[in-house]
Design an enzyme around this catalytic site. Structure first.
Site, mmCIF file in Angstrom:
data_model
loop_
_atom_site.group_PDB
_atom_site.id
_atom_site.type_symbol
_atom_site.label_atom_id
_atom_site.label_comp_id
_atom_site.label_asym_id
_atom_site.label_seq_id
_atom_site.Cartn_x
_atom_site.Cartn_y
_atom_site.Cartn_z
ATOM 1 N N ASP A 94 0.790 -1.226 0.000
ATOM 2 C CA ASP A 94 0.000 0.000 0.000
ATOM 3 C C ASP A 94 0.825 1.281 0.000
ATOM 4 O O ASP A 94 0.317 2.340 0.377
ATOM 5 C CB ASP A 94 -0.943 0.006 1.209
ATOM 6 C CG ASP A 94 -2.162 -0.865 0.986
ATOM 7 O OD1 ASP A 94 -2.728 -0.811 -0.126
ATOM 8 O OD2 ASP A 94 -2.546 -1.599 1.909
ATOM 9 N N ASP B 61 -7.533 -3.827 -4.829
ATOM 10 C CA ASP B 61 -7.081 -2.543 -4.304
ATOM 11 C C ASP B 61 -5.687 -2.172 -4.807
ATOM 12 O O ASP B 61 -5.337 -0.989 -4.905
ATOM 13 C CB ASP B 61 -7.022 -2.565 -2.772
ATOM 14 C CG ASP B 61 -8.183 -3.270 -2.105
ATOM 15 O OD1 ASP B 61 -8.634 -4.312 -2.631
ATOM 16 O OD2 ASP B 61 -8.604 -2.822 -1.025
#
Length: 404
Positions: free
Chosen positions: A123, A181
């Site tokens: 991330d 994601d």
């Protein structure tokens, strides 16, 4: 000489002149009433984030807020959402030129800086590009560029050629899980290609996007949440969900991540297959019979109708921002349709049901997002990424007025 030639090809693909159809966006006229609404929203958001500033410990990042008990929840900088708060501060400073927001953003970046070396997360795009990327864009601070390049190198260590994707989680029982994601973290790699001349970043991003397009998407262009791979052979072991209603369902935020991610892929490569894929995803979302009339999605498009499923403002905000950008790249009639939906979302998120008065909601801008429903965490609460993409969508809409 050969290496320089290859890199120049990649750089040409990353940031060439705008394609001809991108200019068709200029025919779209933003609506004055919505521009006025946005300006009011942003002024309110500036004041609201000053409340959030006052309530956030100096060594933590805001995460969410629970109205029962007036209880804020914060995180360490290693949490995946840690970049959204400083990123939103930079966006609001860009609008207001209020230096209190700028100084707060800079203070929070000093906390976040160490995450450039974090090789244990996929991330880093969320964490570092949404924060330091906006800081670099506005301030042109050389140190921020160095931090972002280190972040891109750290992210690249999670790529495995046999799988063709960046690994998402290191936890059991997964083998080599990749979540939709992750499409959102590729923008950092494209930026790093342009800034460094190192085409390896570009190759990783394109390979990841191609593998995801091939394996995550169903015939109707809905996406699985998680695809688990064999790390040795690259074979698919399972297609699952973690945050959605069921393995076969369409988790709303995941569909929005894909829409946004493949729009970025087209912007970064100008490969028409990514534009087509983004449009297919948009079609799935916008024609879904379970998309409410106000265009604020339920948390999963296949969640049971009874009791009425919760709405997810974060998915709506991501959709609005993505659709505004996607409208740049398509024919005017299609672009107008995308922009109409983005306008609906902005208007409806601006209502009293989603947007609190200044001082309420713990300082967050939006109510009613859903983080991880199956885990019973962050259900019907404000979230930093809902705020970030809502503000981004509004600023993108304002940019339409500057180009018409």
């Amino acid at each position: 000489m050969y290496r320089i030639f290859i890199i120049s090809i990649y750089l040409g693909l990353v940031l060439p002149a705008a394609p001809a159809n991108a200019q068709k966006k200029d025919r779209l006229e933003p609506k004055p009433a919505i521009l006025r609404l946005i300006d009011g929203n942003l002024r309110q958001a500036v004041n609201q984030y000053k409340v959030l500033m006052s309530r956030t410990p100096t060594d933590r990042m805001p995460k969410t807020y629970y109205v029962n008990g007036d209880k804020p929840e914060t995180s360490e900088t290693g949490w995946w959402t840690s970049g959204f708060y400083p990123g939103t501060l930079f966006y609001l400073y860009e609008f207001s030129r209020d230096t209190a927001l700028l100084h707060e953003a800079q203070r929070r970046l000093t906390l976040l800086e160490k995450e450039q070396y974090n090789k244990g997360t996929h991330d880093l795009g969320f964490m570092m590009y949404c924060s330091f990327g906006n800081g670099l864009r506005l301030l042109n601070t050389p140190q921020y560029k160095d931090i972002l390049l280190t972040s891109a190198r750290s992210l690249s260590t999670r790529f495995h050629p046999a799988v063709g994707c960046i690994k998402s989680w290191d936890s059991k029982p997964w083998h080599y899980p990749v979540i939709i994601d992750n499409m959102m973290n590729l923008e950092l790699l494209f930026w790093a290609t342009h800034e460094s001349g190192d085409s390896s970043f570009y190759k990783i991003a394109v390979t990841h996007a191609n593998t995801t397009m091939r394996n995550h998407y169903r015939p109707d262009y809905s996406s699985f949440h998680v695809v688990d791979y064999d790390s040795i052979t690259g074979d698919i072991l399972a297609k699952k969900t973690a945050q959605g209603y069921a393995d076969s369902s369409a988790w709303a935020r995941g569909q929005a991540w894909g829409l946004y991610g493949y729009t970025v892929m087209y912007r970064s490569t100008h490969d028409p297959k990514y534009l087509a894929h983004a449009q297919h995803i948009a079609h799935f979302i916008l024609t879904n019979p379970n998309l409410p009339a106000d265009k604020i999605p339920v948390w999963d498009y296949n969640a049971p109708a009874f009791p009425a499923p919760l709405r997810d403002a974060s998915a709506a905000a991501i959709m609005a921002s993505a659709l505004i950008e996607l409208s740049h790249y398509v024919q005017p009639d299609i672009a107008r349709g995308y922009l109409d939906v983005a306008e609906q979302i902005i208007v409806n998120l601006s209502s009293n049901g989603y947007k609190p008065v200044v001082g309420a909601n713990g300082g967050f801008i939006l109510r009613h997002s859903v983080g991880h429903f199956p885990a019973h965490t962050e259900i019907d609460v404000p979230l930093t990424y809902a705020d970030y993409y809502f503000v981004e969508a509004m600023l993108r809409y304002k940019e339409l007025a500057l180009k018409n």
